[in-house]
Design a protein around this motif. Sequence first.
Motif, PDB file in Angstrom:
ATOM      1  N   GLU A 472     -10.777 -50.889 -15.979  1.00 15.17           N
ATOM      2  CA  GLU A 472     -10.610 -50.381 -14.622  1.00 15.17           C
ATOM      3  C   GLU A 472      -9.487 -49.358 -14.490  1.00 15.17           C
ATOM      4  O   GLU A 472      -9.322 -48.736 -13.435  1.00 15.17           O
ATOM      5  CB  GLU A 472     -10.330 -51.542 -13.654  1.00 15.17           C
ATOM      6  CG  GLU A 472      -9.051 -52.325 -13.927  1.00 15.17           C
ATOM      7  CD  GLU A 472      -9.206 -53.401 -14.978  1.00 15.17           C
ATOM      8  OE1 GLU A 472      -8.251 -54.168 -15.181  1.00 15.17           O
ATOM      9  OE2 GLU A 472     -10.303 -53.478 -15.607  1.00 15.17           O
ATOM     10  N   GLN A 473      -8.708 -49.168 -15.534  1.00 14.74           N
ATOM     11  CA  GLN A 473      -7.586 -48.232 -15.460  1.00 14.74           C
ATOM     12  C   GLN A 473      -8.064 -46.789 -15.585  1.00 14.74           C
ATOM     13  O   GLN A 473      -8.800 -46.446 -16.504  1.00 14.74           O
ATOM     14  CB  GLN A 473      -6.569 -48.531 -16.561  1.00 14.74           C
ATOM     15  CG  GLN A 473      -5.321 -47.665 -16.503  1.00 14.74           C
ATOM     16  CD  GLN A 473      -4.381 -47.956 -17.666  1.00 14.74           C
ATOM     17  OE1 GLN A 473      -4.797 -48.012 -18.814  1.00 14.74           O
ATOM     18  NE2 GLN A 473      -3.116 -48.173 -17.354  1.00 14.74           N
ATOM     19  N   LYS A 474      -7.657 -45.957 -14.647  1.00 14.56           N
ATOM     20  CA  LYS A 474      -7.971 -44.537 -14.733  1.00 14.56           C
ATOM     21  C   LYS A 474      -7.025 -43.889 -15.731  1.00 14.56           C
ATOM     22  O   LYS A 474      -5.816 -44.046 -15.647  1.00 14.56           O
ATOM     23  CB  LYS A 474      -7.843 -43.879 -13.362  1.00 14.56           C
ATOM     24  CG  LYS A 474      -8.908 -44.318 -12.363  1.00 14.56           C
ATOM     25  CD  LYS A 474      -8.787 -43.548 -11.063  1.00 14.56           C
ATOM     26  CE  LYS A 474      -9.890 -43.950 -10.087  1.00 14.56           C
ATOM     27  NZ  LYS A 474      -9.799 -43.197  -8.804  1.00 14.56           N
ATOM     28  N   VAL A 475      -7.592 -43.146 -16.653  1.00 12.38           N
ATOM     29  CA  VAL A 475      -6.778 -42.548 -17.698  1.00 12.38           C
ATOM     30  C   VAL A 475      -7.395 -41.215 -18.090  1.00 12.38           C
ATOM     31  O   VAL A 475      -8.615 -41.028 -18.028  1.00 12.38           O
ATOM     32  CB  VAL A 475      -6.672 -43.482 -18.929  1.00 12.38           C
ATOM     33  CG1 VAL A 475      -8.022 -43.664 -19.593  1.00 12.38           C
ATOM     34  CG2 VAL A 475      -5.653 -42.972 -19.922  1.00 12.38           C
ATOM     35  N   ARG A 476      -6.549 -40.294 -18.468  1.00 12.22           N
ATOM     36  CA  ARG A 476      -7.036 -38.985 -18.905  1.00 12.22           C
ATOM     37  C   ARG A 476      -6.780 -38.760 -20.386  1.00 12.22           C
ATOM     38  O   ARG A 476      -7.640 -38.270 -21.103  1.00 12.22           O
ATOM     39  CB  ARG A 476      -6.366 -37.883 -18.076  1.00 12.22           C
ATOM     40  CG  ARG A 476      -6.892 -36.495 -18.394  1.00 12.22           C
ATOM     41  CD  ARG A 476      -6.559 -35.505 -17.302  1.00 12.22           C
ATOM     42  NE  ARG A 476      -7.091 -34.184 -17.612  1.00 12.22           N
ATOM     43  CZ  ARG A 476      -7.127 -33.177 -16.754  1.00 12.22           C
ATOM     44  NH1 ARG A 476      -6.655 -33.350 -15.520  1.00 12.22           N
ATOM     45  NH2 ARG A 476      -7.624 -32.014 -17.111  1.00 12.22           N
ATOM     46  N   GLU A 477      -5.596 -39.132 -20.861  1.00 13.18           N
ATOM     47  CA  GLU A 477      -5.255 -38.957 -22.271  1.00 13.18           C
ATOM     48  C   GLU A 477      -5.491 -40.256 -23.032  1.00 13.18           C
ATOM     49  O   GLU A 477      -4.957 -41.297 -22.663  1.00 13.18           O
ATOM     50  CB  GLU A 477      -3.795 -38.516 -22.410  1.00 13.18           C
ATOM     51  CG  GLU A 477      -3.504 -37.158 -21.784  1.00 13.18           C
ATOM     52  CD  GLU A 477      -2.057 -36.733 -21.969  1.00 13.18           C
ATOM     53  OE1 GLU A 477      -1.283 -37.523 -22.544  1.00 13.18           O
ATOM     54  OE2 GLU A 477      -1.708 -35.620 -21.551  1.00 13.18           O
ATOM     55  N   ILE A 478      -6.296 -40.194 -24.075  1.00 14.09           N
ATOM     56  CA  ILE A 478      -6.662 -41.377 -24.852  1.00 14.09           C
ATOM     57  C   ILE A 478      -6.275 -41.144 -26.309  1.00 14.09           C
ATOM     58  O   ILE A 478      -6.614 -40.103 -26.886  1.00 14.09           O
ATOM     59  CB  ILE A 478      -8.173 -41.666 -24.742  1.00 14.09           C
ATOM     60  CG1 ILE A 478      -8.544 -41.954 -23.286  1.00 14.09           C
ATOM     61  CG2 ILE A 478      -8.566 -42.840 -25.625  1.00 14.09           C
ATOM     62  CD1 ILE A 478     -10.021 -42.220 -23.076  1.00 14.09           C
ATOM     63  N   PRO A 479      -5.576 -42.104 -26.930  1.00 15.57           N
ATOM     64  CA  PRO A 479      -5.162 -41.927 -28.327  1.00 15.57           C
ATOM     65  C   PRO A 479      -6.315 -42.128 -29.297  1.00 15.57           C
ATOM     66  O   PRO A 479      -7.344 -42.726 -28.971  1.00 15.57           O
ATOM     67  CB  PRO A 479      -4.089 -43.004 -28.500  1.00 15.57           C
ATOM     68  CG  PRO A 479      -4.442 -44.053 -27.498  1.00 15.57           C
ATOM     69  CD  PRO A 479      -5.030 -43.329 -26.329  1.00 15.57           C
ATOM     70  N   LEU A 480      -6.107 -41.653 -30.509  1.00 19.98           N
ATOM     71  CA  LEU A 480      -7.124 -41.710 -31.558  1.00 19.98           C
ATOM     72  C   LEU A 480      -7.359 -43.124 -32.077  1.00 19.98           C
ATOM     73  O   LEU A 480      -8.494 -43.514 -32.370  1.00 19.98           O
ATOM     74  CB  LEU A 480      -6.678 -40.798 -32.713  1.00 19.98           C
ATOM     75  CG  LEU A 480      -7.523 -40.789 -33.983  1.00 19.98           C
ATOM     76  CD1 LEU A 480      -8.871 -40.141 -33.734  1.00 19.98           C
ATOM     77  CD2 LEU A 480      -6.771 -40.063 -35.109  1.00 19.98           C
ATOM     78  N   GLY A 481      -6.278 -43.911 -32.207  1.00 18.29           N
ATOM     79  CA  GLY A 481      -6.327 -45.136 -32.997  1.00 18.29           C
ATOM     80  C   GLY A 481      -7.315 -46.179 -32.550  1.00 18.29           C
ATOM     81  O   GLY A 481      -8.032 -46.769 -33.374  1.00 18.29           O
ATOM     82  N   ASN A 482      -7.384 -46.481 -31.248  1.00 17.09           N
ATOM     83  CA  ASN A 482      -8.287 -47.530 -30.784  1.00 17.09           C
ATOM     84  C   ASN A 482      -9.730 -47.243 -31.173  1.00 17.09           C
ATOM     85  O   ASN A 482     -10.478 -48.138 -31.593  1.00 17.09           O
ATOM     86  CB  ASN A 482      -8.189 -47.670 -29.265  1.00 17.09           C
ATOM     87  CG  ASN A 482      -6.887 -48.319 -28.823  1.00 17.09           C
ATOM     88  OD1 ASN A 482      -6.222 -48.995 -29.609  1.00 17.09           O
ATOM     89  ND2 ASN A 482      -6.506 -48.103 -27.577  1.00 17.09           N
ATOM     90  N   THR A 483     -10.148 -46.007 -31.033  1.00 17.25           N
ATOM     91  CA  THR A 483     -11.525 -45.649 -31.351  1.00 17.25           C
ATOM     92  C   THR A 483     -11.756 -45.643 -32.853  1.00 17.25           C
ATOM     93  O   THR A 483     -12.812 -46.073 -33.337  1.00 17.25           O
ATOM     94  CB  THR A 483     -11.865 -44.270 -30.760  1.00 17.25           C
ATOM     95  OG1 THR A 483     -11.488 -44.249 -29.377  1.00 17.25           O
ATOM     96  CG2 THR A 483     -13.348 -43.975 -30.878  1.00 17.25           C
ATOM     97  N   HIS A 523      -5.851 -34.810 -34.605  1.00 17.51           N
ATOM     98  CA  HIS A 523      -5.072 -34.774 -33.372  1.00 17.51           C
ATOM     99  C   HIS A 523      -4.793 -36.202 -32.910  1.00 17.51           C
ATOM    100  O   HIS A 523      -5.633 -37.087 -33.086  1.00 17.51           O
ATOM    101  CB  HIS A 523      -5.832 -34.030 -32.273  1.00 17.51           C
ATOM    102  CG  HIS A 523      -6.046 -32.574 -32.552  1.00 17.51           C
ATOM    103  ND1 HIS A 523      -5.035 -31.647 -32.464  1.00 17.51           N
ATOM    104  CD2 HIS A 523      -7.162 -31.882 -32.924  1.00 17.51           C
ATOM    105  CE1 HIS A 523      -5.508 -30.446 -32.758  1.00 17.51           C
ATOM    106  NE2 HIS A 523      -6.795 -30.559 -33.045  1.00 17.51           N
ATOM    107  N   PRO A 524      -3.660 -36.458 -32.283  1.00 20.65           N
ATOM    108  CA  PRO A 524      -3.340 -37.834 -31.862  1.00 20.65           C
ATOM    109  C   PRO A 524      -3.994 -38.260 -30.548  1.00 20.65           C
ATOM    110  O   PRO A 524      -4.181 -39.450 -30.324  1.00 20.65           O
ATOM    111  CB  PRO A 524      -1.817 -37.796 -31.714  1.00 20.65           C
ATOM    112  CG  PRO A 524      -1.509 -36.368 -31.378  1.00 20.65           C
ATOM    113  CD  PRO A 524      -2.520 -35.538 -32.115  1.00 20.65           C
ATOM    114  N   LEU A 525      -4.332 -37.294 -29.665  1.00 16.18           N
ATOM    115  CA  LEU A 525      -4.815 -37.619 -28.321  1.00 16.18           C
ATOM    116  C   LEU A 525      -5.941 -36.681 -27.931  1.00 16.18           C
ATOM    117  O   LEU A 525      -6.078 -35.579 -28.469  1.00 16.18           O
ATOM    118  CB  LEU A 525      -3.681 -37.478 -27.291  1.00 16.18           C
ATOM    119  CG  LEU A 525      -2.466 -38.383 -27.404  1.00 16.18           C
ATOM    120  CD1 LEU A 525      -1.315 -37.808 -26.591  1.00 16.18           C
ATOM    121  CD2 LEU A 525      -2.799 -39.789 -26.928  1.00 16.18           C
ATOM    122  N   ILE A 526      -6.726 -37.135 -26.939  1.00 22.99           N
ATOM    123  CA  ILE A 526      -7.740 -36.275 -26.351  1.00 22.99           C
ATOM    124  C   ILE A 526      -7.622 -36.331 -24.838  1.00 22.99           C
ATOM    125  O   ILE A 526      -7.268 -37.374 -24.267  1.00 22.99           O
ATOM    126  CB  ILE A 526      -9.164 -36.704 -26.775  1.00 22.99           C
ATOM    127  CG1 ILE A 526     -10.193 -35.644 -26.340  1.00 22.99           C
ATOM    128  CG2 ILE A 526      -9.519 -38.076 -26.205  1.00 22.99           C
ATOM    129  CD1 ILE A 526     -11.587 -35.892 -26.873  1.00 22.99           C
TER     130      ILE A 526
END
Length: 753
Positions: A472-483, A523-526
């Motif tokens: 439910e958290q709105k987020v724009r920048e997502i890191p690479l690691g979780n995916t 890249h670290p983030l998208i």
Amino acid sequence: MGETRSLPRWSLAFTSGLVALVCGWAATVLPWREWTVFSALTTVVALVHAATAVAALLGHPGRRLLWRLQAIVALTYLAYLTWNLLTSAVYIAELYGGLGKGVAVSLGLVWTIVVFFTVPLSAWGLAVTGGVRPTRPGKVAAVGLTLLAGFGLVRARQAAAAEPAVGPGDTARLQELVRGAIVPGELRPLPADAPSLMTEDPATCPEAPAPGRATIVATFLAPGIADRPEPVTRCVQAPTIEAAASMLRTTLAAEAFAGRVKVDVITGVRALRPVVPVVDSMLLRPGLDGVCEGARCLMPWQLVALDQFTVTTPIPVIPELRFGFEPARIRAMLEGPTRTAPASPAIDGLVRIETASFVTDGAGELHALRRMRRTDTRLDAPSLAHGLAGAEDYIVGALGQDGRFEYNLDPFSGRPSYRGFSLARQAGTTLVVCELARDQERAREVATAALSMLAGTQRRHGEMSALHYPREQKVREIPLGNTALSAIAFLSCRDLVGDRFDADIARMTRFLLHMQRPDGSFHPLIDIETGEPIPGPDPLYAVGQAVFALSLLEELTADPQVVGFAEHGTVREAVERAMDYIARDYWNLFASDFFFMEENWHCLAARASLGHHRHAAYEQFCLDYVEYKKRLILDETSRVDDELVGGYGFGNVLLPHNTGSAGFGEALAAAMAIRRAREAPLADDETFMRLALGFLLRHQWDDVSCFACSADRPIEGAFGEHMASPVIRIDYVQHAMAAMGHGGRMLGLVDEE
């Protein structure tokens, strides 16, 4: 006036100002209390240097006197710190059986830094302002101070040793006396739903434990309300240990239910006295020492169970650095709810107790314990199989209805928590279930639920998706690691769960390919709204996870019957570029000849690629990394306690962490697979693997060590952070299971399937 003009001005202002800033920072940031002797003296040093810097800036003639005063104050401060570091080192070395490499290096660095900021500027100042002329009284005083210092160091060493509280006798003799005091036939029958032995109540003895007074403390189940079993603690004392054991037998026969009985024989006592603040918090050794105030005592296992050895943060700016106890908290527990005033924070009045520790299992057999763990654990095929089965059972039991694994669990209260929940650790736990679980049908159900939870956290952009939690958290920048790590889990579990998640895998791996730079790095983030990668440094862990995931995808897409994913040639080229980058540029630093960061995932990626994408330099990166890690594995030459041999750490003082030790085992297992593929010798690796797996088995909760674990949730098979930090986190268990499974296969102790 001419002499004043000859004094340096701008250089003196700069160097004195720099020291003033550093000391001012240290005085306000490093102490964990608002007012300490260290902070007061460091503040004085900062003020004197600041005054000299101001006088130099103004060209004031008084800077000559201030500079000389500054030199005397700084050197006196250095002497103060040197003395405290030496006495602390001697005390800790005597108490813990050695400083260990980590603590010794840390103390040496602290002293070197202080010398750097005090000696050159002070020596320069004394030389320029008139020098120092030794006098006869000064020489006599120096000799006297040297003798006094030597006497003080001897006293510091003597102050750490406990005074024997029982007569001569080794642990085996004490164990026989305790065994004779616990006669199952004399005890009440135990109901089936009996609780654990966990109790926060201190033991209340007839008198304070002391030399010449044999003291035995026992915790057992006794009749409570409606005759239901509840844990109680009893303390018996006598002039001899034999008489005390006889009193214990009488006490148990009168009150105890059969089953588990925890016994601590107090073997030594030592009144605590302040040393220096950081050392004061370490004057109780985790899992080895209990504490008394007068006749009320908490046993070593109770202090561990109540998590009292991870409460001090000596450097507030590094909250993760937690160790040691706080006297006020200990006193509050000793005094109980009857206390009428805040507990004193002073260490004076507390007494450290050493104990010989024993417990009976459910069948009444007595076991010796050390730091709440069995002393007879051995590494062999049956014990490793049992450890793997226990870890698997714990992980399966930790799966919640929403597909998440319980993140934290207090083994003694049984209270779970999802605070700090991590997608990466959810994915890693799912991965190990798919790789190593023995019960394939159960593993399929667990993996499907866990992967479904992960898939539900996707944030899409076009034909790719990245994972982020909470949903439910709105987020724009997502890191690479979780995916990246989640993609490994989805791909590794595909043979077990089928192709039901193929569309999710395709979206996540397109994201990984999109995040790769032309040179092979990532890249670290998208920005998930625009789909544009956000430039930045290589993210720790995530780079290796991305290579691992793409290598698995490469293997999958080599099958022409598999469709819907990125083209095989594109994936293979991406993996090659990534491996080239890691081997050539990623860690191409002078520092790589001395140390590495945590690069376990590259070893796992290299092993996963052995069958379809060999890259000699990338494999060598893993082998070099593992050779470095071997330096930090404690062995029989490290002068550490037996239960710490095989751990990844620095000595007795700072306990080795289970996850670091398990991570080494994971990386070493992968390196061994690489060496085997190269037909290289494995003897040295096998030695280190046996050390690592032996360490993990000793630190795993089992049916004996779990005498105080909650009965509400099965704990056996799990792992805490280390022996003094009992809280279980799911990734502690995940990494240990992976190390035991893959490492056991490399040693031939676990069948490969």
